[in-house]
Design a protein around this motif. Structure first.
Motif, PDB file in Angstrom:
ATOM      1  N   SER A 475      21.205  52.041  39.872  1.00  0.00           N
ATOM      2  CA  SER A 475      22.312  52.922  39.496  1.00  0.00           C
ATOM      3  C   SER A 475      22.266  53.225  38.009  1.00  0.00           C
ATOM      4  CB  SER A 475      23.646  52.256  39.848  1.00  0.00           C
ATOM      5  OG  SER A 475      24.724  53.018  39.341  1.00  0.00           O
ATOM      6  N   LYS A 476      22.692  54.419  37.660  1.00  0.00           N
ATOM      7  CA  LYS A 476      22.754  54.810  36.254  1.00  0.00           C
ATOM      8  C   LYS A 476      24.127  54.482  35.648  1.00  0.00           C
ATOM      9  CE  LYS A 476      19.298  58.503  36.454  1.00  0.00           C
ATOM     10  NZ  LYS A 476      18.773  58.162  37.766  1.00  0.00           N
ATOM     11  N   LYS A 477      25.020  53.946  36.465  1.00  0.00           N
ATOM     12  CA  LYS A 477      26.338  53.568  35.975  1.00  0.00           C
ATOM     13  C   LYS A 477      26.248  52.250  35.198  1.00  0.00           C
ATOM     14  CE  LYS A 477      28.561  55.638  40.040  1.00  0.00           C
ATOM     15  NZ  LYS A 477      29.391  55.357  41.240  1.00  0.00           N
ATOM     16  N   GLU A 478      27.337  51.937  34.496  1.00  0.00           N
ATOM     17  CA  GLU A 478      27.371  50.681  33.763  1.00  0.00           C
ATOM     18  C   GLU A 478      27.311  49.509  34.742  1.00  0.00           C
ATOM     19  OE1 GLU A 478      30.472  50.178  30.959  1.00  0.00           O
ATOM     20  OE2 GLU A 478      30.136  52.096  29.968  1.00  0.00           O
ATOM     21  N   VAL A 479      26.583  48.471  34.339  1.00  0.00           N
ATOM     22  CA  VAL A 479      26.415  47.322  35.226  1.00  0.00           C
ATOM     23  C   VAL A 479      27.720  46.531  35.281  1.00  0.00           C
ATOM     24  CG1 VAL A 479      23.962  47.152  34.765  1.00  0.00           C
ATOM     25  CG2 VAL A 479      25.537  45.870  33.347  1.00  0.00           C
ATOM     26  N   PRO A 480      28.026  45.938  36.437  1.00  0.00           N
ATOM     27  CA  PRO A 480      29.253  45.133  36.542  1.00  0.00           C
ATOM     28  C   PRO A 480      29.154  43.875  35.687  1.00  0.00           C
ATOM     29  CG  PRO A 480      27.917  44.898  38.516  1.00  0.00           C
ATOM     30  CD  PRO A 480      27.267  45.971  37.697  1.00  0.00           C
ATOM     31  N   ILE A 481      30.259  43.523  35.047  1.00  0.00           N
ATOM     32  CA  ILE A 481      30.301  42.336  34.194  1.00  0.00           C
ATOM     33  C   ILE A 481      31.307  41.356  34.791  1.00  0.00           C
ATOM     34  CG2 ILE A 481      30.853  41.456  31.888  1.00  0.00           C
ATOM     35  CD1 ILE A 481      30.060  44.208  30.792  1.00  0.00           C
ATOM     36  N   HIS A 482      30.909  40.104  34.875  1.00  0.00           N
ATOM     37  CA  HIS A 482      31.787  39.070  35.422  1.00  0.00           C
ATOM     38  C   HIS A 482      32.088  38.062  34.319  1.00  0.00           C
ATOM     39  CE1 HIS A 482      31.196  40.569  39.510  1.00  0.00           C
ATOM     40  NE2 HIS A 482      29.914  40.713  39.189  1.00  0.00           N
ATOM     41  N   ARG A 483      33.317  38.148  33.803  1.00  0.00           N
ATOM     42  CA  ARG A 483      33.738  37.202  32.765  1.00  0.00           C
ATOM     43  C   ARG A 483      34.488  36.065  33.457  1.00  0.00           C
ATOM     44  NH1 ARG A 483      34.321  42.264  30.218  1.00  0.00           N
ATOM     45  NH2 ARG A 483      33.031  42.424  28.338  1.00  0.00           N
ATOM     46  N   VAL A 484      33.790  34.992  33.666  1.00  0.00           N
ATOM     47  CA  VAL A 484      34.337  33.855  34.404  1.00  0.00           C
ATOM     48  C   VAL A 484      34.550  32.694  33.440  1.00  0.00           C
ATOM     49  CG1 VAL A 484      33.959  32.230  36.293  1.00  0.00           C
ATOM     50  CG2 VAL A 484      33.163  34.597  36.496  1.00  0.00           C
ATOM     51  N   ALA A 485      35.787  32.200  33.376  1.00  0.00           N
ATOM     52  CA  ALA A 485      36.108  31.058  32.509  1.00  0.00           C
ATOM     53  C   ALA A 485      35.761  29.771  33.247  1.00  0.00           C
ATOM     54  CB  ALA A 485      37.581  31.082  32.148  1.00  0.00           C
ATOM     55  N   ASP A 486      34.862  29.011  32.662  1.00  0.00           N
ATOM     56  CA  ASP A 486      34.458  27.743  33.271  1.00  0.00           C
ATOM     57  C   ASP A 486      35.228  26.606  32.596  1.00  0.00           C
ATOM     58  OD1 ASP A 486      33.289  25.614  34.442  1.00  0.00           O
ATOM     59  OD2 ASP A 486      31.216  26.192  34.010  1.00  0.00           O
ATOM     60  N   ILE A 487      36.257  26.119  33.286  1.00  0.00           N
ATOM     61  CA  ILE A 487      37.052  25.023  32.728  1.00  0.00           C
ATOM     62  C   ILE A 487      36.838  23.748  33.531  1.00  0.00           C
ATOM     63  CG2 ILE A 487      38.815  26.537  31.738  1.00  0.00           C
ATOM     64  CD1 ILE A 487      40.539  26.045  34.172  1.00  0.00           C
ATOM     65  N   SER A 488      35.717  23.729  34.257  1.00  0.00           N
ATOM     66  CA  SER A 488      35.468  22.604  35.151  1.00  0.00           C
ATOM     67  C   SER A 488      35.120  21.322  34.405  1.00  0.00           C
ATOM     68  CB  SER A 488      34.337  22.943  36.129  1.00  0.00           C
ATOM     69  OG  SER A 488      33.151  23.249  35.424  1.00  0.00           O
ATOM     70  N   GLY A 489      34.678  21.459  33.166  1.00  0.00           N
ATOM     71  CA  GLY A 489      34.293  20.244  32.449  1.00  0.00           C
ATOM     72  C   GLY A 489      35.127  19.978  31.221  1.00  0.00           C
ATOM     73  N   GLU A 490      36.227  20.740  31.040  1.00  0.00           N
ATOM     74  CA  GLU A 490      37.038  20.592  29.848  1.00  0.00           C
ATOM     75  C   GLU A 490      38.459  20.189  30.245  1.00  0.00           C
ATOM     76  OE1 GLU A 490      36.582  23.720  26.942  1.00  0.00           O
ATOM     77  OE2 GLU A 490      34.775  24.435  27.957  1.00  0.00           O
ATOM     78  N   THR A 491      38.777  18.914  30.007  1.00  0.00           N
ATOM     79  CA  THR A 491      40.065  18.354  30.440  1.00  0.00           C
ATOM     80  C   THR A 491      41.252  19.068  29.802  1.00  0.00           C
ATOM     81  OG1 THR A 491      38.967  16.218  30.661  1.00  0.00           O
ATOM     82  CG2 THR A 491      41.389  16.221  30.642  1.00  0.00           C
ATOM     83  N   GLN A 492      41.153  19.363  28.514  1.00  0.00           N
ATOM     84  CA  GLN A 492      42.286  19.968  27.806  1.00  0.00           C
ATOM     85  C   GLN A 492      42.588  21.353  28.355  1.00  0.00           C
ATOM     86  OE1 GLN A 492      44.062  18.154  25.695  1.00  0.00           O
ATOM     87  NE2 GLN A 492      45.547  19.838  25.584  1.00  0.00           N
TER      88      GLN A 492
END
Length: 613
Positions: A475-492
């Motif tokens: 596709s010539k469209k902008e590629v999809p971006i996935h901004r995923v917050a990984d809080i699996s290893g940060e207790t705070q």
């Protein structure tokens, strides 16, 4: 076998153990007009020589009378240079039709009267026939000189691609004038007299390599392949479908009333399939693959030493039904066999979305996560997950890719041995579906590399459709971006995020990873975050892990507990709340199972809520 210039005929005996030798017989006592001849390319000052009047008509008369027929001949004179002159008769003996007499009778040849001997009855008969043809004004003896019989031959086509396109892939009548090798011919297109070189679409035969000293050395079976094509097509009436013209090379299919030479060459082991030109073959690429497969199975000619990629595997290991337990990236799955064994299967001949090295290293402070950071990798994985996770699929092993080891001087990474297969569900080829949506690309191979998908042509066709329609990676469209917050290893961060999840109530999630029987990683699409999720009320045995003081030994049944949880929920869609949720039912199942297998221990008086850190 064939007709040369003027009144010469090429004959061949029956093949015995290879192509039989050719023999040229020149017809005695007569002369026909000379056919057109193209000037040598190395001598640009010379001009092309046109047909002499009625020369082409004489050639056509002989061609239609003799090609492919049995003849009998007598040699009357043999010159010092080895040239043979004699008489040729149609049939197995001299009682058949005399070819020279037929030419003279039709006014297509003249009699050599110089030095004629009066006591030679054959020469006398030729003279009588010539006089009769003159009186009847046949052939060259008609009034007008025969200029209308001279062809306007076209040796050069200024724009071959436009010429091929103008034919609209419709069959064109033609005569095969020359066979260069088994899969390349020179054809005279009718009725406009274009001389074109045509390469058969989709195949390639062994060729004749030109050495530095100008001599030609044939590849194995090159002479046999050439003879196979010559004996069936040379100077025969055929139809040609001009299919494409990449890089000034005309690709086409030659159709003869007795069959398609392309498919015959493959079936008899004289040719191999060519991926780049099979795409334009109009008669069905699957027929070409079937012909090649037949030759490989029979190990004929160029395939005499062929060994199938899965030849050493039992049938039960080549084809089987298995349950999909996990999707790995977007080109592999982990399946559970009927025996209970787990096996990683890579989809044959496709490459998942990938990112170039510079892009990957652009933000070195950020941890690289392929599933979210490579464009379309997440979409590809989700497509496969939703289609096949937890379901039974049909697996057909195509090849085993050997393990590769990286060295200090090599840039090739180390890979373990890979089982590559075609995976289908409900008749749908998962690899083909991925490619058609633009979520994967097709790997290109060397022509002699047989380790590829058994449905390789369908994959190429699917990729062509995806490119044409601008799907996914194309596709010539902008590629999809996935901004995923990984809080699996940060207790705070986890503690800060907890109130939001509690207020949300029921949340949808996908189990991304199973650390142990009671410890999971969840992806929450609505909140676009990753969390570590602990099952409340139970504690499963811990697996081995690295500790500051060294490796901690796994507790008994830790592997069994983790496998149990994986089979239930890994990569499944679940809904959860922090009070009571379907995913928490695993706690109940595990605890109940613990009575029998001891996978988990209930915590008396523990909180009845699930928790995450």
């Amino acid at each position: 076998h064939g007709i040369l210039l003027r009144c010469a005929i090429i004959v061949r005996g029956q093949p015995r153990g290879g192509p039989p030798p050719e023999r040229q017989i020149n017809l005695s006592n007569i002369r026909t007009g000379a056919l057109a001849r193209r000037a040598p390319q190395s001598q640009p000052d010379q001009k092309d020589t046109p047909d002499e009047p009625y020369a082409f008509q004489a050639r056509e008369f002989l061609r239609k009378m003799l090609i492919g027929k049995e003849v009998c001949f007598t040699v009357e004179v043999k010159t010092a240079l080895g040239r043979e002159y004699g008489m040729v008769y149609l049939g197995r003996d001299t009682t058949g039709e005399n070819i020279a007499e037929s030419l003279v009778n039709e006014g297509l040849a003249t009699v050599r009267r110089e030095g004629i001997r009066g006591n030679n009855p054959d020469q006398a008969r030729l003279c009588d026939l010539e006089d009769q043809a003159k009186a009847s004004k046949k052939g060259m003896w008609t009034e007008g000189g025969g200029t209308n019989t001279v062809r306007d031959l076209k040796y050069i086509i200024e724009n071959p691609r436009n010429f091929v396109d103008s034919m609209h892939q419709k069959p064109v009548n033609a005569v095969i004038e020359h066979v260069r090798d088994g899969s390349v011919v020179r054809a005279l297109l009718l009725p406009d007299y274009y001389l074109v070189t045509v390469m058969l679409s989709g195949v390639k035969c062994p060729t004749f390599k030109r050495e530095a000293d100008g001599t030609e050395s044939p590849e194995p079976f090159a002479a046999e392949a050439k003879f196979f094509t010559e004996s069936r097509l040379l100077q025969r009436d055929v139809q040609i479908i001009l299919e494409s013209c990449p890089n000034q090379v005309i690709l086409g299919t030659v159709l003869h009333p007795n069959g398609n030479i392309t498919e015959l060459l493959l079936k008899e082991g004289f040719a191999r399939c060519v991926d780049w030109s099979m795409a334009v073959y109009t008669q069905g690429a699957e027929k070409l693959r079937a012909g090649e497969k037949s030759a490989k199975e029979r190990k004929v000619r160029i395939w005499k030493d062929y060994v199938a990629p899965t030849a050493n595997m039992d049938q039960k290991d080549r084809q089987f039904v298995a349950k999909v337990m996990q999707v790995v990236n977007a080109d592999a799955v982990v399946v559970k066999l009927n025996s209970g064994e787990y096996k990683t299967i890579h989809l044959s001949s496709i490459r998942p979305p990938r990112i170039e090295g510079e892009e990957k290293n652009k933000d070195k402070d950020k941890r690289f996560r392929p599933i979210y950071d490579i464009p379309y990798m997440f979409e590809a994985r989700e497509f496969m997950r939703k289609k096949i996770i937890g379901k039974k699929v049909n697996v057909t092993v195509d090849y085993i890719r050997a393990a590769t080891s990286s060295s200090e001087t090599s840039t090739i990474p180390a890979f373990a041995e890979r089982t590559c297969a075609t995976v289908t569900i409900g008749g749908i080829n998962i690899a083909e579906a991925l490619v058609s949506k633009g979520f994967a690309t097709v790997i290109r191979y060397r022509q002699d590399d047989d380790q590829r998908s058994s449905h390789y042509d369908e994959l190429l066709a699917a990729e062509a459709r995806a490119i044409k329609n601008g799907k996914g990676l194309h596709s010539k469209k902008e590629v999809p971006i996935h901004r995923v917050a990984d809080i699996s290893g940060e207790t705070q961060k986890a503690k800060q995020f907890l109130p939001f999840l509690q207020r949300a109530g029921r949340s949808e999630a996908v189990v991304e990873y199973v650390f142990s029987g009671s410890r999971l990683k969840l992806y929450m699409p609505k909140e676009t975050c990753l969390i570590t999720f602990l099952l409340a009320g139970i504690e499963c045995p811990r697996g081995s892990r690295n500790m500051p003081g060294g490796m901690q030994v796994a507790e008994p049944f830790s592997d069994e507990a983790m496998a149990f949880t994986k089979e239930l929920v890994l990569q499944r869609e679940v809904s959860s709340t922090l009070i009571l949720a379907p995913i928490s039912l695993i706690s109940v199942v595990l605890l109940a199972t613990a009575c029998l297998a001891g996978f988990a221990v209930g915590h008396i008086g523990s909180h009845s809520t699930s928790s995450f850190i």
